[in-house]
Design a protein around this motif. Structure first.
Motif, mmCIF file in Angstrom:
data_model
loop_
_atom_site.group_PDB
_atom_site.id
_atom_site.type_symbol
_atom_site.label_atom_id
_atom_site.label_comp_id
_atom_site.label_asym_id
_atom_site.label_seq_id
_atom_site.Cartn_x
_atom_site.Cartn_y
_atom_site.Cartn_z
ATOM 1 N N VAL A 72 0.858 -1.185 0.000
ATOM 2 C CA VAL A 72 0.000 0.000 0.000
ATOM 3 C C VAL A 72 0.894 1.235 0.000
ATOM 4 C CG1 VAL A 72 -1.926 -1.123 1.182
ATOM 5 C CG2 VAL A 72 -0.135 -0.004 2.524
ATOM 6 N N SER A 73 0.331 2.356 -0.366
ATOM 7 C CA SER A 73 1.112 3.583 -0.469
ATOM 8 C C SER A 73 1.527 4.102 0.899
ATOM 9 C CB SER A 73 0.306 4.653 -1.196
ATOM 10 O OG SER A 73 -0.761 5.086 -0.376
ATOM 11 N N GLU A 74 2.532 4.931 0.895
ATOM 12 C CA GLU A 74 2.984 5.572 2.124
ATOM 13 C C GLU A 74 1.879 6.462 2.694
ATOM 14 O OE1 GLU A 74 5.765 5.785 5.079
ATOM 15 O OE2 GLU A 74 5.930 4.655 3.209
ATOM 16 N N ALA A 75 1.088 7.058 1.794
ATOM 17 C CA ALA A 75 -0.008 7.929 2.235
ATOM 18 C C ALA A 75 -1.042 7.136 3.032
ATOM 19 C CB ALA A 75 -0.668 8.588 1.031
ATOM 20 N N THR A 76 -1.343 5.916 2.576
ATOM 21 C CA THR A 76 -2.312 5.078 3.284
ATOM 22 C C THR A 76 -1.774 4.676 4.648
ATOM 23 O OG1 THR A 76 -3.318 4.204 1.265
ATOM 24 C CG2 THR A 76 -3.508 2.864 3.244
ATOM 25 N N ARG A 77 -0.490 4.333 4.704
ATOM 26 C CA ARG A 77 0.113 3.966 5.988
ATOM 27 C C ARG A 77 0.096 5.144 6.955
ATOM 28 N NH1 ARG A 77 5.314 -0.026 5.593
ATOM 29 N NH2 ARG A 77 4.550 -1.473 3.999
ATOM 30 N N ASP A 78 0.473 6.297 6.466
ATOM 31 C CA ASP A 78 0.497 7.485 7.322
ATOM 32 C C ASP A 78 -0.908 7.833 7.808
ATOM 33 O OD1 ASP A 78 3.202 7.673 6.982
ATOM 34 O OD2 ASP A 78 3.102 9.207 5.410
ATOM 35 N N PHE A 79 -1.884 7.678 6.918
ATOM 36 C CA PHE A 79 -3.273 7.962 7.300
ATOM 37 C C PHE A 79 -3.722 7.012 8.401
ATOM 38 C CE2 PHE A 79 -7.748 6.631 6.551
ATOM 39 C CZ PHE A 79 -8.363 7.759 7.076
ATOM 40 N N ALA A 80 -3.453 5.722 8.243
ATOM 41 C CA ALA A 80 -3.838 4.736 9.253
ATOM 42 C C ALA A 80 -3.157 5.041 10.586
ATOM 43 C CB ALA A 80 -3.487 3.334 8.779
ATOM 44 N N SER A 81 -1.889 5.401 10.538
ATOM 45 C CA SER A 81 -1.138 5.697 11.770
ATOM 46 C C SER A 81 -1.659 6.949 12.462
ATOM 47 C CB SER A 81 0.352 5.859 11.445
ATOM 48 O OG SER A 81 0.889 4.655 10.925
ATOM 49 N N SER A 82 -2.236 7.861 11.694
ATOM 50 C CA SER A 82 -2.718 9.125 12.269
ATOM 51 C C SER A 82 -4.053 8.973 12.988
ATOM 52 C CB SER A 82 -2.867 10.176 11.162
ATOM 53 O OG SER A 82 -3.971 9.873 10.311
ATOM 54 N N LEU A 83 -4.749 7.877 12.761
ATOM 55 C CA LEU A 83 -6.066 7.686 13.360
ATOM 56 C C LEU A 83 -5.957 7.290 14.830
ATOM 57 C CD1 LEU A 83 -7.845 5.672 10.501
ATOM 58 C CD2 LEU A 83 -8.024 8.113 10.988
ATOM 59 N N SER A 84 -6.731 7.956 15.660
ATOM 60 C CA SER A 84 -6.776 7.594 17.081
ATOM 61 C C SER A 84 -7.823 6.521 17.333
ATOM 62 C CB SER A 84 -7.094 8.832 17.926
ATOM 63 O OG SER A 84 -8.336 9.397 17.539
ATOM 64 N N MET B 243 -10.628 8.438 1.757
ATOM 65 C CA MET B 243 -9.529 9.245 2.275
ATOM 66 C C MET B 243 -8.239 8.937 1.510
ATOM 67 S SD MET B 243 -11.168 10.963 4.466
ATOM 68 C CE MET B 243 -9.787 11.828 5.232
ATOM 69 N N VAL B 244 -7.382 9.935 1.433
ATOM 70 C CA VAL B 244 -6.116 9.891 0.693
ATOM 71 C C VAL B 244 -6.305 9.093 -0.602
ATOM 72 C CG1 VAL B 244 -4.637 10.361 2.675
ATOM 73 C CG2 VAL B 244 -5.265 8.009 2.205
ATOM 74 N N GLY C 98 0.558 -1.213 19.772
ATOM 75 C CA GLY C 98 1.686 -0.296 19.916
ATOM 76 C C GLY C 98 1.786 0.552 18.671
ATOM 77 N N GLU C 99 2.319 -0.019 17.604
ATOM 78 C CA GLU C 99 2.395 0.681 16.335
ATOM 79 C C GLU C 99 1.343 0.135 15.374
ATOM 80 O OE1 GLU C 99 5.790 -2.040 14.088
ATOM 81 O OE2 GLU C 99 6.294 -0.045 14.853
ATOM 82 N N THR C 100 0.950 0.951 14.423
ATOM 83 C CA THR C 100 -0.058 0.553 13.452
ATOM 84 C C THR C 100 0.560 -0.372 12.410
ATOM 85 O OG1 THR C 100 -1.170 2.686 13.745
ATOM 86 C CG2 THR C 100 -1.770 1.400 11.802
ATOM 87 N N PHE C 101 -0.095 -1.516 12.182
ATOM 88 C CA PHE C 101 0.452 -2.467 11.221
ATOM 89 C C PHE C 101 -0.537 -2.846 10.121
ATOM 90 C CE2 PHE C 101 -1.667 -5.069 14.383
ATOM 91 C CZ PHE C 101 -2.308 -6.035 13.624
ATOM 92 N N GLY C 102 -1.730 -2.204 10.123
ATOM 93 C CA GLY C 102 -2.702 -2.527 9.090
ATOM 94 C C GLY C 102 -3.898 -1.598 9.126
ATOM 95 N N LEU C 103 -4.767 -1.802 8.151
ATOM 96 C CA LEU C 103 -5.963 -0.970 8.037
ATOM 97 C C LEU C 103 -7.127 -1.827 7.552
ATOM 98 C CD1 LEU C 103 -7.239 1.912 8.062
ATOM 99 C CD2 LEU C 103 -6.632 2.054 5.634
#
Length: 217
Positions: free
Chosen positions: A128-140, A149-150, A174-179
């Motif tokens: 997946v794109s970096e944008a999708t990863r960053d978007f997933a990581s930004s979600l609380s 989105m993105v 801990g860290e986001t690993f999927g969406l």
């Protein structure tokens, strides 16, 4: 005397209604729905009936909400059992997809995982794109929207142009690993103001089930 003063006097002197019962019986006021006048006692009865009707409607609404929550809880229970019985990553992915589509009636389900090098042959582990990863990581927490989105629209393939509501659930430990991305042609299926408690629980269940097998691998 002003109306508030009259009301205050009557509250402080309830004996007034007993002492002037005959006078009160001769007072007629407009019917709340028009057409005629009624006595004060009739007006009180109407007020009590209206309050009773409001309480009945509220109780009916609470019962409906309770039944809906019970139904959702039962679906989550079935999905939990399916994930507990999954023996590998493929089975866990199938359980997530099947239950969301068949039990929760979500028409479009997409899951992407960017952890687990040994499973790159599975479509859920496609890049997946970096944008999708960053978007997933930004979600609380789960996020609902009436537009993709993105660049996530491409995840839904040809169906993307017909989709009108989306829900995004981050998978993390801990860290986001999927969406987990859900979508529908119905604009009211997922909307920004909707509650996301059950979506959050679904995401936590999916993440825990997948990590169990990814870590074992």
């Amino acid at each position: 005397m002003k109306p508030d003063e009259v009301a205050g006097y009557l509250q402080e002197h309830p004996e007034f209604f007993e002492h002037y019962a005959d006078a009160m019986a001769e007072i007629y006021i407009p019917h709340p729905h028009g057409g005629r006048t009624i006595s004060i006692s009739e007006r009180q009865i109407l007020t009590l009936r209206e309050k009773s009707k409001q309480l009945e409607n509220k109780l009916r609404e609470l019962i409906q909400f309770g039944e809906e929550n019970d139904a959702i809880s039962e679906k989550i229970h079935r999905m939990t059992l399916a994930l507990l019985n999954a023996r590998d990553v493929r089975a866990a992915l199938d359980a997530i997809s099947f239950n969301l589509r068949e039990d929760f009636a979500v028409p479009h389900v997409v899951l992407r995982v960017w952890r687990g090098d040994g499973h790159t042959n599975l479509p859920e582990f496609a890049a997946v794109s970096e944008a999708t990863r960053d978007f997933a990581s930004s979600l609380s927490g789960p996020y609902c929207s009436n537009h993709a989105m993105v660049d996530t629209a491409i995840l839904f393939g040809e169906a993307a142009q017909h989709l009108r509501s989306f829900s995004y659930v981050p998978l993390r430990s801990g860290e986001t690993f999927g969406l987990l991305a859900l979508a529908s042609e119905d604009a009211q299926r997922f909307y920004p103001e909707m509650g996301t408690v059950y979506l959050k629980r679904l995401g936590e269940m999916a993440a825990a089930a997948l990590l169990r097998h990814l870590d074992d691998a």
